[in-house]
Design an enzyme around this catalytic site. Structure first.
Site, mmCIF file in Angstrom:
data_model
loop_
_atom_site.group_PDB
_atom_site.id
_atom_site.type_symbol
_atom_site.label_atom_id
_atom_site.label_comp_id
_atom_site.label_asym_id
_atom_site.label_seq_id
_atom_site.Cartn_x
_atom_site.Cartn_y
_atom_site.Cartn_z
ATOM 1 N N ASN A 67 -12.939 -5.154 -11.694
ATOM 2 C CA ASN A 67 -13.575 -5.940 -10.631
ATOM 3 C C ASN A 67 -13.488 -5.156 -9.329
ATOM 4 O OD1 ASN A 67 -13.417 -7.899 -8.203
ATOM 5 N ND2 ASN A 67 -14.223 -9.202 -9.834
ATOM 6 N N THR B 190 -17.875 -9.279 -11.833
ATOM 7 C CA THR B 190 -17.934 -9.853 -10.486
ATOM 8 C C THR B 190 -17.685 -11.348 -10.573
ATOM 9 O OG1 THR B 190 -19.306 -10.183 -8.517
ATOM 10 C CG2 THR B 190 -20.463 -10.040 -10.612
ATOM 11 N N GLU B 191 -16.915 -11.859 -9.598
ATOM 12 C CA GLU B 191 -16.473 -13.258 -9.703
ATOM 13 C C GLU B 191 -17.582 -14.272 -9.554
ATOM 14 O OE1 GLU B 191 -14.587 -11.957 -5.657
ATOM 15 O OE2 GLU B 191 -15.102 -10.998 -7.541
ATOM 16 N N ASN B 192 -18.769 -13.847 -9.104
ATOM 17 C CA ASN B 192 -19.860 -14.816 -9.047
ATOM 18 C C ASN B 192 -20.599 -14.930 -10.379
ATOM 19 O OD1 ASN B 192 -20.797 -12.186 -8.471
ATOM 20 N ND2 ASN B 192 -22.657 -12.963 -7.550
ATOM 21 N N SER C 213 -15.849 -17.025 -14.882
ATOM 22 C CA SER C 213 -15.526 -15.742 -14.278
ATOM 23 C C SER C 213 -14.099 -15.742 -13.730
ATOM 24 C CB SER C 213 -16.526 -15.417 -13.161
ATOM 25 O OG SER C 213 -16.306 -14.132 -12.662
#
Length: 225
Positions: free
Chosen positions: A36, A59-61, A101
């Protein structure tokens, strides 16, 4: 992968720019890692990963197997990283719910995360979301989950503030993001490992270890082999 090019600053001597620091980080990510890249400077790492790196960017989205930043006609404003920067979509890219995520982050499924920082302590404590100033805008995002959930944490930052204060410090004075979580720090003047024995210098750029020790307020162990 773009070559690492040294730049020159008339006051501080040879040092690395943001893109060059990103190239160093990309160089040190093992083949096939799940990674990440935090908001800001760390997103530049994607532009320096070789096509055959096997690195899968998260990616955290809600995207897995994210590509580097999009250019020109590649840009799709519905396809962005967590920092809202348009990115490319390699074959095999997958999309999922934001909560899934974060479950990947918290569940220890990421090999490495790369984050920016205001300060890193000699013990590996990370402060990267707030300076504590009354007019500062806090922006922690998913950094707390990443700092604790990833197997290794790499930090990208300049070694000194604009006023010359060190960012690698004996103890953090800013609000903490995570305790004892940082493994390696990449800066414009040197790369450091944070170990149980102390801070080790891996390599330097335009400055000697002795000169670094004179500008920092913490002891430095001999350069790693």
């Amino acid at each position: 992968m773009n070559p690492i090019r040294r730049t020159t600053d008339s006051e501080r001597g040879p040092l690395l720019g943001k893109s060059e620091i990103a190239a160093l980080v990309a160089r040190d990510i093992p083949h096939g890692s799940f990674v990440n890249l935090g908001i800001g400077q760390p997103t530049l790492v994607a532009d320096h990963l070789p096509a055959d790196s096997g690195v899968v960017l998260h990616t955290e989205n809600g995207m897995l197997n994210m590509g580097p930043a999009a250019q020109g006609e590649e840009i799709d404003h519905d396809l962005t990283n967590a920092g809202k920067v348009p990115v490319t979509e390699p074959p095999g890219a997958a999309y999922f719910h934001h909560a899934d995520s974060f479950a990947m982050m918290r569940g220890g499924h990421l090999d490495i995360c790369v984050l920016g920082a205001f300060q890193v302590s000699a013990a590996g404590d990370l402060a990267n979301w707030h300076t504590g100033a009354p007019d500062a805008i806090p922006a922690v995002g998913g950094a707390m989950d990443l700092a604790i959930g990833a197997k290794k944490v790499f930090v990208m930052m300049t070694l000194f503030t604009k006023s010359g204060a060190p960012k690698l410090v004996p103890r953090c004075t800013y609000p903490l993001t995570g305790l004892g979580c940082v493994d390696r720090v990449y800066t414009d003047l040197a790369v450091f490992d944070i170990t149980p024995a102390g801070v080790t210098v891996r390599e330097t750029f335009g400055i000697t270890v002795d000169d670094l020790a004179g500008r920092l307020e913490l002891p430095l162990l001999p350069t790693a082999a």
